[in-house]
Write an enzyme that holds these catalytic residues in place. Structure first.
Site, PDB file in Angstrom:
ATOM      1  N   HIS A  74     -10.541   8.819  -7.214  1.00 14.58           N
ATOM      2  CA  HIS A  74     -11.021   7.483  -6.839  1.00 14.58           C
ATOM      3  C   HIS A  74     -10.825   7.284  -5.336  1.00 14.58           C
ATOM      4  O   HIS A  74      -9.755   7.618  -4.809  1.00 14.58           O
ATOM      5  CB  HIS A  74     -10.264   6.404  -7.624  1.00 14.58           C
ATOM      6  N   LEU A 101     -19.629   7.605 -13.536  1.00 15.12           N
ATOM      7  CA  LEU A 101     -19.432   6.147 -13.592  1.00 15.12           C
ATOM      8  C   LEU A 101     -19.217   5.572 -14.992  1.00 15.12           C
ATOM      9  O   LEU A 101     -18.919   4.389 -15.123  1.00 15.12           O
ATOM     10  CB  LEU A 101     -20.613   5.439 -12.916  1.00 15.12           C
ATOM     11  N   GLY A 160     -22.774  14.287  -5.525  1.00 16.18           N
ATOM     12  CA  GLY A 160     -22.145  15.562  -5.879  1.00 16.18           C
ATOM     13  C   GLY A 160     -21.513  16.321  -4.728  1.00 16.18           C
ATOM     14  O   GLY A 160     -21.313  17.532  -4.828  1.00 16.18           O
ATOM     15  N   SER A 161     -21.139  15.615  -3.665  1.00 19.42           N
ATOM     16  CA  SER A 161     -20.538  16.374  -2.548  1.00 19.42           C
ATOM     17  C   SER A 161     -19.155  16.901  -2.925  1.00 19.42           C
ATOM     18  O   SER A 161     -18.758  17.987  -2.484  1.00 19.42           O
ATOM     19  CB  SER A 161     -20.488  15.535  -1.269  1.00 19.42           C
ATOM     20  N   ASN A 162     -18.425  16.180  -3.767  1.00 22.38           N
ATOM     21  CA  ASN A 162     -17.132  16.710  -4.238  1.00 22.38           C
ATOM     22  C   ASN A 162     -17.336  17.909  -5.161  1.00 22.38           C
ATOM     23  O   ASN A 162     -16.585  18.881  -5.096  1.00 22.38           O
ATOM     24  CB  ASN A 162     -16.330  15.627  -4.960  1.00 22.38           C
ATOM     25  N   ASN A 164      -9.609  12.108 -12.795  1.00 25.29           N
ATOM     26  CA  ASN A 164     -10.624  11.455 -11.958  1.00 25.29           C
ATOM     27  C   ASN A 164     -10.134  11.378 -10.515  1.00 25.29           C
ATOM     28  O   ASN A 164      -8.923  11.362 -10.262  1.00 25.29           O
ATOM     29  CB  ASN A 164     -10.869  10.030 -12.476  1.00 25.29           C
ATOM     30  N   ILE A 169     -14.787   6.926 -20.165  1.00 24.85           N
ATOM     31  CA  ILE A 169     -14.647   8.071 -21.080  1.00 24.85           C
ATOM     32  C   ILE A 169     -14.211   7.550 -22.454  1.00 24.85           C
ATOM     33  O   ILE A 169     -13.219   6.831 -22.565  1.00 24.85           O
ATOM     34  CB  ILE A 169     -13.617   9.083 -20.518  1.00 24.85           C
ATOM     35  N   GLU A 191     -10.921  13.624   0.313  1.00 20.42           N
ATOM     36  CA  GLU A 191     -11.302  14.123  -1.019  1.00 20.42           C
ATOM     37  C   GLU A 191     -11.618  15.614  -0.977  1.00 20.42           C
ATOM     38  O   GLU A 191     -11.157  16.380  -1.834  1.00 20.42           O
ATOM     39  CB  GLU A 191     -12.524  13.362  -1.535  1.00 20.42           C
TER      40      GLU A 191
HETATM   41  C1  GRF Z   1     -16.247   9.965  -4.450  1.00 23.43           C
HETATM   42  O1  GRF Z   1     -15.910   9.132  -3.380  1.00 23.43           O
HETATM   43  C2  GRF Z   1     -15.228   9.864  -5.554  1.00 23.43           C
HETATM   44  O2  GRF Z   1     -13.973   9.464  -5.115  1.00 23.43           O
HETATM   45  C3  GRF Z   1     -15.775   8.781  -6.414  1.00 23.43           C
HETATM   46  O3  GRF Z   1     -17.167   8.904  -6.333  1.00 23.43           O
HETATM   47  C4  GRF Z   1     -17.533   9.496  -5.110  1.00 23.43           C
HETATM   48  C5  GRF Z   1     -18.462  10.611  -5.408  1.00 23.43           C
HETATM   49  O4  GRF Z   1     -19.032  11.132  -4.238  1.00 23.43           O
HETATM   50  N1  GRF Z   1     -15.220   8.805  -7.731  1.00 23.43           N
HETATM   51  P1  GRF Z   1     -19.845  12.479  -4.297  1.00 23.43           P
HETATM   52  O5  GRF Z   1     -20.910  12.316  -5.372  1.00 23.43           O
HETATM   53  O6  GRF Z   1     -18.880  13.553  -4.648  1.00 23.43           O
HETATM   54  O7  GRF Z   1     -20.444  12.656  -2.944  1.00 23.43           O
END
Ligand code: GRF
Length: 190
Positions: free
Chosen positions: A103, A84, A12-14, A101, A87, A173
């Site tokens: 990626h 993962l 969940g860092s994003n 999404n 959808i 990201e």
């Molecule tokens: C990210 O690299 C994103 O591109 C991919 O999954 C990863 C999730 O990382 N779809 P985080 O959970 O946000 O750290």
């Protein structure tokens, strides 16, 4: 303010970055959806007091119950960040061009079922790529094949390990996903 949902299965860092940069400023993160009750993203949601929903596979694929949850929170857009599961058709129909999404590679390279997280960066490293990057794309019913909205690259050096590659990609990201999310929901050209 526009309500969005974030779907995430892992660290969940994003999600954390989107919350920090956009939540309650440019948009409202109304709901965080996860298929993994152990996911760290749920701690992040708690910290920011965002409601969460844990989904089960049979319910997600065999019923359309999640639509009620999304309607309850008046969700207009769905952004995936490390989610993962594929959808399902009914959700794509309900949110046409409103599910996006991110990626961690330059699609169509290193995408598809099973290509996520470290697996992507390991493959980029094994192939001796000179560059990698991120792809932000609309979601369709196939893994990582929806229309591309945005891509950006970073250069790789011969000494870069998969961990360094992952760090470079994560940095991209964190910088660009919030910007693109903001542009998409406000109808700006990306
Ligand atoms: C990210 O690299 C994103 O591109 C991919 O999954 C990863 C999730 O990382 N779809 P985080 O959970 O946000 O750290």
């Amino acid at each position: 303010m526009i309500n969005i949902a974030l779907f995430a299965s892992g660290n969940g860092s994003n999600v954390a970055t989107v919350l920090k940069k956009l939540h309650k400023k440019s948009l409202n993160v109304g709901l965080i959806v996860s298929n993994n009750p152990e996911a760290n993203v749920l701690n992040i949601a708690k910290k920011h007091e965002v409601p969460t929903l844990i989904i089960k596979k049979n319910e997600f694929y065999q019923t359309e119950k999640i639509i009620q949850n999304l309607e309850e929170y008046k969700i207009e857009w769905i952004f995936l960040a490390g989610f993962l599961w594929l959808i399902p058709h009914y959700l794509i129909q309900k949110y046409p061009y409103k599910i996006v999404n991110i990626h961690p590679s330059l699609l169509p390279k290193y995408g598809g079922k099973g290509m996520y997280g470290a697996k992507v960066h390991d493959a980029v490293w094994e192939h001796g790529e000179k560059e990698t990057g991120i792809t932000i794309h609309y979601v369709n019913e196939k893994y990582d094949e929806g229309q591309i909205v945005f891509q950006t690259k970073c250069k790789l050096n011969e000494i870069d390990t998969p961990d360094i590659i992952a760090k470079k990609v994560h940095d991209l990201e964190y910088e660009y996903y919030p910007i693109i999310i903001k542009k998409l929901i406000s109808g700006e050209k990306v």
